[in-house]
Enzyme design. Structure first.
Site, PDB file in Angstrom:
ATOM      1  CB  CYS A  86      39.970  34.675  30.138  1.00  0.00           C
ATOM      2  SG  CYS A  86      39.335  35.043  31.805  1.00  0.00           S
ATOM      3  CG  HIS A 181      40.536  39.483  28.742  1.00  0.00           C
ATOM      4  ND1 HIS A 181      39.633  38.725  28.024  1.00  0.00           N
ATOM      5  CD2 HIS A 181      40.302  39.217  30.053  1.00  0.00           C
ATOM      6  CE1 HIS A 181      38.866  38.043  28.872  1.00  0.00           C
ATOM      7  NE2 HIS A 181      39.256  38.323  30.102  1.00  0.00           N
ATOM      8  CD  GLU A 183      40.132  39.843  24.649  1.00  0.00           C
ATOM      9  OE1 GLU A 183      39.208  39.428  25.361  1.00  0.00           O
ATOM     10  OE2 GLU A 183      41.300  39.379  24.713  1.00  0.00           O
TER      11      GLU A 183
END
EC number: 6.3.5.2
Length: 525
Positions: A86, A181, A183
């Site tokens: 990001c 993202h 994660e």
């Protein structure tokens, strides 16, 4: 030669994203040690850390604003693989000669990206293939800016209709940027993507395992403590319980624990702590029965914050009194975990928005001239639980729901009285018992009962009863930052309510809290 479980390491630089700690937890789950540091970590410290790879995390800033954060130059000078996520991708692009601009169409939430280029990072990783053979990934986006021109030697990795450069790569240098993202769990292949970067591209081995962590921690404690004696405040919570088990295995009778029973614990909790550690494990535990002292100090106080401070001060007084009776103590053990370390570092640098104050040991280290031993300070909470299981602690203890430091003191609204605490702990016990029977305990993240100091009329037999009201609270959450109320089955709620009213004199009405966080907090006080 002992195994160095920190040898293969990843550095994560934090630009202020709410997801940064999640990146670190995902890397640890892969079995690789990593540390999280502020984006302005100095070049020398980065070189000394000697990472096998670096992850530039996300953040709320815009790279084309004045004074927006940048990655240190050492990140690009080390010649190690780099993953920008990001904002991390945007600052990487800008610092290496690309361009970033604001986007007319912001992307927040679920998105599908098309995998465009053939890279080491995403090779063989996809969620679906369309009729034209284009590979797609279901991901989570959260950005307003976008890369509009890549630096030299980069190729497009992924794209969406509104963000043509949703990912970029330079396989030769091992540099990768993704606008999404990986994660978060919403990105279905996120774990595989991070594993590909950490293990295959950075070449890290999975040395960070529960058994290796335990062996390393034991060796570190023995080296630090030697033949000295160690004091630990044992609460029965996960962190202090794991510290007690770990230190006992490392140094045996050199450890003395003080368990302060404040009269605000769950039903039979004090006896369970003593049975587990003193009787079953052979740990030296001193039990300080201080119920009267706590209740006397709390008398007449209804303000939640003042109650917390009274309970904290009283704990320190009781712990100090017990510690002063012991001879030849050189170390004080604490259950400090890695998020505490991160918050403390953020507080010192002025970058932390929330600062958690830990009052569990007060000024004891300075007053008694004690050195600190903190064997869990590198671990996240989920890792602490795994270590607990590795050390042989029961699953039900290690995965018990969180319990506030002030105990029932903040689950009794208003003034705390012995009568209220006795009623509440029995009601809470019934609720938890029925959740376990119905296989709902581990489906909820936290469940408890709140005592409300108001009376309501009820009917028992042929007579009326004017008695107290309690509220049931059960929530589901991943990170405790947000939570939704648990949609428990009606028949389960009916069973719990019936048992509480029938078995406990003094309760005439049971309610169920259907508030989510936000706007409500999980605890009532």
């Amino acid at each position: 030669m002992a195994l160095d479980i920190h040898a293969h390491r990843i550095l994560i630089l934090d630009f202020g994203s709410q997801y940064t700690q999640l990146i670190a937890r995902r890397v640890r789950e892969i079995g690789v040690y990593c540390e999280l540091h502020p984006f302005d970590m100095d070049d020398e410290a980065i070189r000394e850390f000697n990472p096998r790879g670096i992850i530039l995390a996300g953040g709320p800033e815009s790279v084309h604003e004045a004074n927006s954060p940048r990655a240190p130059q050492a990140v690009f000078d080390l010649n190690v693989p780099l993953l920008g996520i990001c904002y991390g991708m945007q600052t990487m692009a800008e610092q290496l000669g690309g361009k970033v601009e604001g986007s007319d169409l912001r992307e927040f939430g679920y998105a599908r990206v098309d995998v465009v280029g053939k890279s080491r990072l995403l090779d063989g990783i996809e969620d679906h293939v369309d009729g034209d053979g284009v590979l797609g990934l279901d991901v989570w986006m959260s950005h307003g800016d976008k890369v509009t021109q890549m630096p030299g030697n980069f190729n497009i990795l992924a794209s969406t209709p509104s963000c043509p450069i949703a990912g970029m790569f330079d396989d030769a240098r091992g540099y990768y940027g993704v606008q999404f993202h990986p994660e978060v769990t919403h990105t279905k292949q996120g774990g595989r993507i991070l594993s590909r970067f950490v293990q295959d591209i950075c070449g890290c081995e999975a040395l960070w395992t529960p058994s290796n962590i335990v062996e390393d921690a034991i060796a570190q404690v023995r080296q630090q403590v030697g033949s000295a004696n160690v004091l630990l405040g044992l609460s029965g919570g996960v962190d202090s319980s794991v510290v007690a088990a770990l230190l006992h295995r490392a140094i045996g009778d050199q450890l003395t624990c003080v368990f302060v029973d404040n009269g605000l614990l769950r039903l039979h909790e004090g006896d369970q702590v003593m049975a587990m550690f003193k009787e079953n494990m052979g740990v030296k535990v001193i039990r300080a029965d201080a119920e009267k002292q706590f209740l006397d100090n709390l008398e007449g106080e209804a303000d939640p914050e003042k109650k917390r401070k009274i309970i904290g001060r009283t704990f320190i007084d009781v712990f100090d009194a017990e510690a002063s009776k012991l001879d030849n103590i050189q170390f004080l053990a604490q259950g400090t975990i890695y998020p505490d370390v991160i918050e403390s570092a953020g507080a010192k640098s002025g970058k932390a928005h929330v600062i958690k104050s830990h009052h569990n040991v007060g000024g004891l280290p300075e007053e008694m001239n004690l050195k600190l031993v903190e064997p869990l300070r590198e671990l996240f909470k989920d890792e602490v639980r795994k270590i607990g299981l590795e050390l042989g602690l029961p699953y039900d203890m290690v995965y018990r729901h969180p319990f506030p430091g002030p105990g029932l003191g903040v689950r009794i609204l208003g003034e705390v009285k012995k009568e209220y605490a006795d009623i509440l702990r029995r009601a809470d016990h019934i609720f938890i018992e029925e959740l376990r029977k119905a296989d709902w305990y581990h489906k909820t993240s936290q469940a408890f009962v709140v005592f409300q100091p108001v009376k309501s009329v009820g009917v028992v037999g042929d007579g009326r009863r004017y008695a107290w009201v309690v509220a049931l609270r059960a929530v589901e959450t991943v990170d405790f930052m947000t939570a939704r109320w648990a949609h428990l089955p009606y028949d389960l709620l009916e069973t719990v309510s019936g048992r509480i009213i029938n078995e406990i004199d003094g309760i005439s009405r049971v309610t169920y809290d259907v508030s989510s966080k936000p706007p409500a907090t999980i605890e009532w006080e």
